[in-house]
Structures are given as structure tokens and as C-alpha cells.
Design a protein around this motif. Structure first.
Motif, short mmCIF file in Angstrom:
data_model
loop_
_atom_site.label_atom_id
_atom_site.label_comp_id
_atom_site.label_asym_id
_atom_site.label_seq_id
_atom_site.Cartn_x
_atom_site.Cartn_y
_atom_site.Cartn_z
N ILE A 1 0.83 -1.20 0.00
CA ILE A 1 0.00 0.00 0.00
C ILE A 1 0.87 1.25 0.00
CG2 ILE A 1 -1.61 1.38 1.38
CD1 ILE A 1 -2.88 -1.27 2.29
N PHE A 2 1.86 1.28 0.88
CA PHE A 2 2.68 2.49 1.01
C PHE A 2 3.68 2.62 -0.14
CE2 PHE A 2 0.88 2.40 5.22
CZ PHE A 2 0.73 3.74 5.53
N ALA A 3 4.07 1.52 -0.75
CA ALA A 3 4.93 1.59 -1.93
C ALA A 3 4.19 2.26 -3.09
CB ALA A 3 5.42 0.20 -2.33
N ILE A 4 2.93 1.86 -3.31
CA ILE A 4 2.13 2.45 -4.39
C ILE A 4 1.79 3.90 -4.07
CG2 ILE A 4 -0.08 2.33 -5.60
CD1 ILE A 4 0.00 -0.71 -5.21
N ALA A 5 1.40 4.16 -2.81
CA ALA A 5 1.06 5.52 -2.40
C ALA A 5 2.27 6.45 -2.56
CB ALA A 5 0.57 5.53 -0.96
N GLY A 6 3.44 5.97 -2.15
CA GLY A 6 4.65 6.77 -2.27
C GLY A 6 5.00 7.07 -3.71
N MET A 7 4.78 6.11 -4.60
CA MET A 7 5.06 6.33 -6.02
C MET A 7 4.17 7.41 -6.60
SD MET A 7 3.76 5.64 -9.26
CE MET A 7 2.56 4.36 -8.93
N LEU A 8 2.92 7.48 -6.16
CA LEU A 8 1.97 8.44 -6.70
C LEU A 8 2.10 9.83 -6.07
CD1 LEU A 8 -1.27 6.25 -6.81
CD2 LEU A 8 -0.01 7.12 -8.78
N PHE A 9 2.40 9.88 -4.78
CA PHE A 9 2.31 11.13 -4.04
C PHE A 9 3.48 12.06 -4.37
CE2 PHE A 9 1.83 13.84 -0.24
CZ PHE A 9 0.48 14.09 -0.35
N VAL A 10 3.25 13.35 -4.15
CA VAL A 10 4.26 14.36 -4.48
C VAL A 10 4.70 15.06 -3.20
CG1 VAL A 10 2.47 16.10 -4.94
CG2 VAL A 10 4.76 16.40 -5.91
N ILE A 11 6.02 15.20 -3.05
CA ILE A 11 6.58 15.86 -1.87
C ILE A 11 7.74 16.75 -2.27
CG2 ILE A 11 5.94 14.03 -0.24
CD1 ILE A 11 8.91 13.08 -0.46
N PRO A 12 8.08 17.74 -1.43
CA PRO A 12 9.31 18.51 -1.66
C PRO A 12 10.54 17.66 -1.37
CG PRO A 12 7.77 19.65 -0.18
CD PRO A 12 7.31 18.24 -0.30
N THR A 13 11.70 18.18 -1.72
CA THR A 13 12.94 17.47 -1.46
C THR A 13 13.12 17.19 0.04
OG1 THR A 13 13.96 18.58 -3.34
CG2 THR A 13 15.44 17.55 -1.76
N ALA A 14 13.46 15.95 0.34
CA ALA A 14 13.77 15.48 1.71
C ALA A 14 12.55 15.42 2.62
CB ALA A 14 14.85 16.35 2.37
N ALA A 15 11.35 15.70 2.12
CA ALA A 15 10.16 15.65 2.97
C ALA A 15 9.82 14.24 3.41
CB ALA A 15 8.96 16.27 2.24
N GLU A 16 10.36 13.23 2.73
CA GLU A 16 10.10 11.85 3.14
C GLU A 16 10.67 11.58 4.53
OE1 GLU A 16 13.85 11.58 0.49
OE2 GLU A 16 12.03 12.80 0.67
N ILE A 17 11.69 12.32 4.92
CA ILE A 17 12.33 12.07 6.22
C ILE A 17 11.39 12.41 7.38
CG2 ILE A 17 14.27 12.67 7.72
CD1 ILE A 17 15.91 13.14 5.14
N PRO A 18 10.86 13.64 7.49
CA PRO A 18 9.91 13.90 8.58
C PRO A 18 8.61 13.12 8.45
CG PRO A 18 10.11 15.81 7.12
CD PRO A 18 11.19 14.87 6.74
#
Length: 353
Positions: A271-288
């Protein structure tokens, strides 16, 4: 005398090429210093001292406001974070088309060999852009007929092997997260990009030495540049804004609340692999985002590792931006590869995080 006359135009063209390339590098360096390098230097000090680089752009999952309000809130937060880099990406993508000589670019990045892919991937390292901000440059590269593998390596390499993000990750999360991200980032940037060349049919080898010297387009440099930038803005910006709004509204379903038993399951990783592929974030926002999700018990180490790979790699908005620049089979291959590698990363994370 005839030999001298023949060599003069070649020497003139060579000098012109050198100056054009230097001019582009100077502009790119100045832009990156202001937008990326200096801010990230300060952020690295913050990460080292506080083990944080700020709050998650997704919040803590307790927002109960209407969907349109959530969409607008996310879009405003997102664009407030990326607007400088987005402008720089469009600026460099348009300048690339009118400033860098096609012949020079093809010599360096025009081949389907691993060499061209590797050079483009290494050139992405100082860029440190998110997938959306790097997309206009990838579009510019493809307009200059750069190989699919090289353009992909630059596009994917910007977010995936961003050295600043790796430094932040080590301070905020742990070195284990950093190693996972780096390994899968290298596979995506150099391996998947290189293999993507095989999905392009009827690729004719380019004999650079036999190329006719390119003629300058009609009109002044300023006219050609404004035309290139205008077309890029007209095509990219509307779809970019609308897709970010759409994802902002849909984040509730993309990142669902799971039961305690499911937080580290294979289903959660998928679920989170697919969601992560689709979703848009700024640089390094995956960390917080990962830091917040794990602290709240929303996800375990497996889904966290999956998000570290899939969130920055690509996104729906960035895919829309480059849709006309790459064959559909190539983009489908990239999407599938990101999800699969995200899941493998998640399985690895289940055991070591």
C-alpha cells in the motif's frame, strides 16, 4: 590556405561551444547555490543538532477538515516549499534547449550505452531537486534528443541520490535508513534508467562526426529562450497545480490508518509503496514523514523503508510533466520498477530496521 580556411570555422565553433557550456554551468551553479546548496548546508546543521528537519508536510493524520480544504492546505504548503526550485527547474530546462549545442549534448548524453546513463546520473548529484523540479530539465534534455537512459538517470538521480537528503537521513533517522536509500537509489538511477533504453524501438545510432553543423534558429537568443520557457510553462504548470491539489485531497486514502497488526505487514508495504510512487513531496520531505509515521505507530520499518524509496523517486505530477517526452512503455517500466524496488526495500527494512 584551403586547409587553414577549413579549420577556422571548426575552431570558431569549438570556442563557441565551450563558452555556451560554461555559461550554462555558471547560471546553473548560481541558481543551485541560492536555491539548494546554501539552504541545505544550514539544514544539515539543524539536523545534526536537533535530529529533525521540521514537521511532516502530511501532518499527524488528525486533520478532519473538508477535502477541498485539505487539498488547498497541502498545495499551499507544498508550493511554498518548492516554488524557488520549480522556477529554477523551468529556467534551466528552457535554457538548456537554446543555450547548449545539440551536437555537444549528443556526444556526451546521446548514446544508449551505460556511459551516457552514468554521466547523466552523476550530473544529477549536485542538482538535489525533487522529481517535479527536475522534470522540466529532463523534458529539455529529451527535446535535444538525449537518450532515454540519460534523461531518466538525470531525472531520477536528482531526488534519489541527493547527498543532502542522505546526510539529513543519517542524522534524523539512522545510518541503516541511509544505506537502504543509497543502495536502491543507485539501482534506480543507473540500473533502471539504463535498462529503459531497451524499451525504445527503432533507435538509430547517431554518427556525431558526420552531423551537419546545426544552424541557429531564427530570432534572437532572448526570443528563442522566452518561446521555449513559455511553451514549458504553458504545458507544465496547469497540470502540475491540478495534480498536486488532487493528491492533497486524496492523501487520506493514500496513507490509511492501519491496525497494529498490519503496520509492518506485506500488505502495508504494498500500500505504502504504491502511495509513495503516486504522491508528491518537496525534497527530503520523506524524512519527517517517515519519522512522524513511525513515532505515531502508523507504520513499521518495512513500510517506512518502502516510502524512503518510492516517495522521492517519482510522482503523479512529475509523470504527467514528462509524459510526452518518454515512450509510454518506458514510463510504465519506471513506475513498475519503483513499486517493485520499493517493496523489496520494505522487505529488507522489515528485518533490519
Amino acid at each position: 590556405m584551403n586547409q587553414l580556411d577549413t579549420s577556422l570555422p571548426k575552431q570558431t565553433n569549438h570556442k563557441k561551444t565551450v563558452w555556451l557550456v560554461i555559461s550554462f554551468i555558471v547560471i546553473a551553479t548560481a541558481g543551485l547555490l541560492y536555491v539548494k546548496w546554501w539552504p541545505y548546508y544550514n539544514k544539515s546543521i539543524l539536523a545534526a543538532n536537533t535530529h529533525s528537519i521540521g514537521a511532516s508536510i502530511l501532518g499527524d493524520g488528525t486533520n478532519q477538515s473538508p477535502l477541498w480544504h485539505q487539498a488547498l492546505d497541502y498545495a499551499l504548503a507544498y508550493f511554498n516549499s518548492v516554488w524557488k526550485a520549480a522556477i529554477l527547474g523551468i529556467l534551466l530546462g528552457s535554457l538548456l534547449q537554446v543555450l547548449l549545442p545539440t551536437g555537444w549534448l549528443l556526444k556526451v548524453l546521446g548514446k544508449t550505452s551505460f556511459g551516457s546513463t552514468a554521466i547523466a546520473g552523476l550530473a544529477a548529484v549536485p542538482g538535489m531537486m525533487c522529481s517535479c523540479c527536475a522534470a522540466p530539465i529532463a523534458v529539455g534534455l529529451r527535446k535535444k534528443n538525449v537518450s532515454v537512459g540519460a534523461a531518466l538517470a538525470f531525472w531520477i538521480g536528482n531526488p534519489m541520490i541527493n547527498p543532502a537528503t542522505l546526510i539529513f537521513m543519517t542524522f534524523v533517522l539512522s545510518w541503516k535508513f541511509t544505506v537502504i536509500r543509497l543502495v536502491f537509489g543507485l539501482i534506480l538511477t543507473f540500473g533502471v534508467s539504463y535498462l529503459a533504453n531497451r524499451f525504445v524501438k527503432d533507435v538509430q545510432p547517431i554518427d556525431i562526426d558526420q552531423m551537419i553543423p546545426e544552424e541557429e534558429e531564427k530570432g534572437s537568443f532572448l526570443t528563442r529562450w522566452l518561446k521555449s520557457m513559455g511553451m514549458m510553462v504553458l504545458y507544465i504548470v496547469p497540470a502540475y497545480v491540478l495534480s498536486v491539489l488532487l493528491l492533497g485531497a486524496g492523501r487520506v486514502w493514500l496513507f490509511p490508518q492501519l491496525s497494529e497488526a498490519q503496520t509492518n505487514s506485506i500488505l502495508a508495504i504494498l500500500i505504502f509503496a504504491i502511495a509513495g510512487m503516486l504522491f508528491v513531496i518537496p525534497t527530503a520531505a520523506e524524512i519527517p514523514i517517515v519519522q512522524t509515521f513511525m513515532s505515531l505507530g502508523i507504520i513499521g520499518g518495512g513500510p517506512a523503508a518502502a516510502l524512503l524509496v518510492t516517495l522521492p523517486a517519482i510522482s503523479l505530477p512529475s509523470l504527467i510533466m514528462v509524459a510526452k517526452s518518454f515512450p509510454k512503455k518506458v514510463l510504465l517500466f519506471v513506475i513498475t520498477s519503483v513499486i517493485i524496488l520499493g517493496m523489496i526495500s520494505g522487505l529488507v527494512g522489515t528485518f533490519i530496521l
